[in-house]
Design a protein around this motif. Structure first.
Motif, PDB file in Angstrom:
ATOM      1  N   PHE A  61       0.758  -1.158  -0.082  1.00  0.00           N
ATOM      2  CA  PHE A  61       0.108  -0.133  -0.004  1.00  0.00           C
ATOM      3  C   PHE A  61       0.908   1.196  -0.017  1.00  0.00           C
ATOM      4  O   PHE A  61       2.189   1.290   0.257  1.00  0.00           O
ATOM      5  N   ALA A  62       0.453   2.423  -0.311  1.00  0.00           N
ATOM      6  CA  ALA A  62       0.971   3.714  -0.393  1.00  0.00           C
ATOM      7  C   ALA A  62       0.399   4.520   0.615  1.00  0.00           C
ATOM      8  O   ALA A  62      -0.853   4.794   0.772  1.00  0.00           O
ATOM      9  N   PRO A  63       1.031   5.199   1.796  1.00  0.00           N
ATOM     10  CA  PRO A  63       0.384   5.850   2.898  1.00  0.00           C
ATOM     11  C   PRO A  63      -0.119   7.124   2.237  1.00  0.00           C
ATOM     12  O   PRO A  63       0.437   7.466   1.163  1.00  0.00           O
ATOM     13  N   PRO A  64      -1.273   7.656   2.404  1.00  0.00           N
ATOM     14  CA  PRO A  64      -1.843   8.782   2.014  1.00  0.00           C
ATOM     15  C   PRO A  64      -1.341  10.196   2.208  1.00  0.00           C
ATOM     16  O   PRO A  64      -1.604  11.013   1.524  1.00  0.00           O
ATOM     17  N   ASP A  65      -0.314  10.168   3.294  1.00  0.00           N
ATOM     18  CA  ASP A  65       0.402  11.311   3.366  1.00  0.00           C
ATOM     19  C   ASP A  65       1.689  10.983   4.449  1.00  0.00           C
ATOM     20  O   ASP A  65       2.165   9.816   4.760  1.00  0.00           O
TER      21      ASP A  65
END
Length: 607
Positions: free
Chosen positions: A280-284
């Motif tokens: 996953f890619a962290p949103p911030d």
């Protein structure tokens, strides 16, 4: 450390270790005098009097302080002892019995690149392998600071080092030791993906690194092999989040359960390092920092000295087990990795195409009891993470150059600003810890500095006094900043009381009966000792253009952890605290912005 192959005149990585000066052992009188001075600003008159009485009892002829200090002097003079702190450090770090995940490990969030996940991960592996080859050859020049060589001893713990849980005291499994002489001969890393672990051989049989193309193919093969997550409650990495004695018992159960478990542990513990690939890619940015500090999902082995974490969008960082590695060593390591392109690392390390390394699953044989422990560890750590509040604070218009232009030490500027912000956010000052590097000494690590001084109190008081004019406030600030620099210099020179007195307390615990000091001296229950070490702020800096943020967990139920990256033109902080203190942490962040602005205006020419 192997220096036999290097010419005697060459300045190799470890060649200057034995010529570094020893960590000075302060006199007992000096440490007690400094202790009283350090704790005084935090105490009432009655508390100060009680503390002075206990110090006098500690110092009396034939008193416990004299006996314990004499034992420490004898230890410091023993053959083979590098420093009077040689036993202190293992007890300080390996003796802690709570979980190290979030509580002790620290992280760096690296600067962003335009690389995808596999490319970024492969580049980090290539850079680390190049660093290891240089370390093995002892061709990494010793770090110098202000012209003084620094201890490089911590570099021996960068590769194939793992903390091993114990019932009463943890141990460290590492190369350059009696059990494993010389550099690590391991050829593999362990890659985690979706809670599954895979062995990946990244060095050929002759020790030559695989090419970047090989590494990329190997990492893609890991992701393909791990596309389906493992069965529920089988990601054993969760167990590394447990309190140490609990994890030690669970590890023994693993070993007793099946020989395969011993083989799996051996694979992980001897691996050069871990790479944790996230799906996953962290949103911030703040979420990325949080994931680096305490992200889990079974995708970590928190006992491993070095774990690179690479997210699905290519953002990356490092999680570090702290017992043998401090931030300054990791900064040098990551700067070496990140300041040179990956293909150049591969070229310099003579990496070559050898065929993609084939991932091999690292699996454990678990019974119902062990699966239940994995599940409960995962649940407990998830709750613990949710009970931690964090925040990132960024100043893009303030940096070290700003403070220097105003005639103030950059670190003193921000540390005094922390005190003003804390006073305004919480309504009072409190004990503040700052880590001061002392690697100019043989096997040197850090010294504990306590930031609150009488000058700090006077400055904060002046800022809260409506009758105080700008000149008065400016004079008070400059006095506080000057005193901060002086105290930091004392700490760097080894002239600080806390670790000295703390080690005397530890000697009493370990050897008190044999020394005739069967009870803990009352000094260690005095108001001064208890208040000076009850952190309200725990601070440490990591200045590097290659990292965006640095972070660690808070050190007490009321503490705000303040990890900061102070560079010439920017200033980034990562704050952490237990959830009940979250409102005060956010207030502290807001007041820090206000304090920085006020102090810039206060010191501006012509004001």
């Amino acid at each position: 450390m192997n220096t036999s192959q290097a010419p005697e005149a060459a300045v190799t990585t470890f060649s200057q270790e034995d010529s570094l000066p020893r960590v000075p052992l302060p006199t007992l009188e000096a440490s007690c005098e400094r202790f009283l001075a350090w704790c005084a600003p935090l105490l009432s008159a009655g508390e100060m009097a009680a503390t002075e009485a206990e110090v006098a009892a500690f110092l009396r002829p034939g008193g416990p302080g004299r006996v314990l200090h004499r034992a420490l002097e004898e230890y410091d003079a023993t053959d083979g002892v590098h420093s009077w702190l040689d036993t202190f450090w293992p007890y300080r770090y390996l003796g802690r019995r709570d979980r190290i995940a979030l509580n002790a490990n620290f992280f760096f969030l690296f600067r962003d690149t335009d690389e995808d996940q596999v490319e970024r991960a492969a580049g980090l592996v290539a850079g680390a392998l190049h660093y290891k080859s240089r370390l093995d050859q002892e061709s990494i020049p010793p770090v110098t600071r202000r012209g003084r060589p620094q201890s490089m001893a911590q570099n021996t713990y960068l590769f194939s080092t793992t903390r091993i849980p114990g019932a009463d005291l943890d141990t460290v499994r590492s190369p350059y030791s009696e059990a494993w002489p010389g550099p690590s001969d391991a050829r593999h890393i362990v890659v985690f993906f979706r809670g599954a672990a895979f062995r990946l051989d990244v060095l050929g049989a002759d020790g030559v690194p695989h090419s970047l193309d090989d590494l990329r193919a190997g990492l893609r093969a890991v992701m393909e092999a791990g596309a389906e997550p493992p069965a529920p409650d089988t990601s054993v990495g969760h167990l590394t989040t447990m309190a140490r004695a609990q994890w030690a018992a669970a590890r023994q159960s693993l070993l007793a359960r099946h020989p395969r478990n011993g083989e799996a542990l051996d694979t992980i513990e001897t691996a050069l390092f871990c790479v944790c690939l996230e799906d996953f890619a962290p949103p911030d940015t703040q979420t990325a920092c949080d994931e680096l500090l305490y992200g889990d999902r079974g995708n970590r082995w928190f006992d491993k000295a070095v774990s690179f974490v690479v997210f699905a969008d290519g953002r990356a960082g490092i999680n570090v087990e702290h017992c043998e590695l401090d931030g300054t060593t990791i900064l040098s390591f990551t700067d070496a990795l990140l300041s040179t392109p990956a293909d150049e690392h591969a070229r310099r390390s003579k990496a070559r195409t050898q065929g993609p390394p084939v991932p091999r699953p690292v699996t454990f044989d678990l019974d119902d009891t062990l699966r239940s422990q994995v599940r409960s560890a995962a649940d407990a750590f998830a709750r613990y993470g949710k009970d931690t509040a964090t925040s990132t604070v960024s100043f893009e218009d303030f940096g070290a150059d700003t403070a220097k232009a105003l005639g103030v030490s950059p670190d003193a500027f921000v540390q005094v600003a922390y005190q003003l912000a804390h006073q305004r956010a919480k309504g009072h000052l409190g004990a503040t810890y700052e880590s001061i590097a002392t690697r100019q000494y043989r096997h040197g690590r850090t010294e504990a500095m306590r930031v609150v001084t009488p000058e700090t109190v006077a400055f904060v008081t002046a800022m809260g006094d409506p009758a105080a004019d700008a000149a008065t406030r400016r004079t008070a600030f400059l006095a506080a900043a000057e005193r901060h620099v002086a105290r930091a210099n004392e700490c760097q020179a080894g002239q600080a009381p806390e670790q000295h007195l703390w080690e005397l307390e530890l000697i009493q615990r370990r050897r008190g009966a044999g020394l005739g000091v069967s009870e803990q001296p009352a000094l260690y229950r005095s108001p001064g000792w208890l208040k000076m070490r009850d952190d309200y702020l725990s601070t440490s800096s990591a200045p590097s253009a290659n990292i965006q943020y640095f972070g660690f967990g808070s050190t007490s139920p009321r503490c705000i952890g303040v990890a900061y990256v102070l560079l010439p033109t920017r200033f980034h902080l990562y704050l952490s605290t237990p959830r009940p203190v979250a409102p005060q942490m956010h207030a502290f962040a807001a007041e820090l912005r206000r304090a920085i602005t006020e102090l810039r205006d206060l010191l501006a020419p012509g004001t």
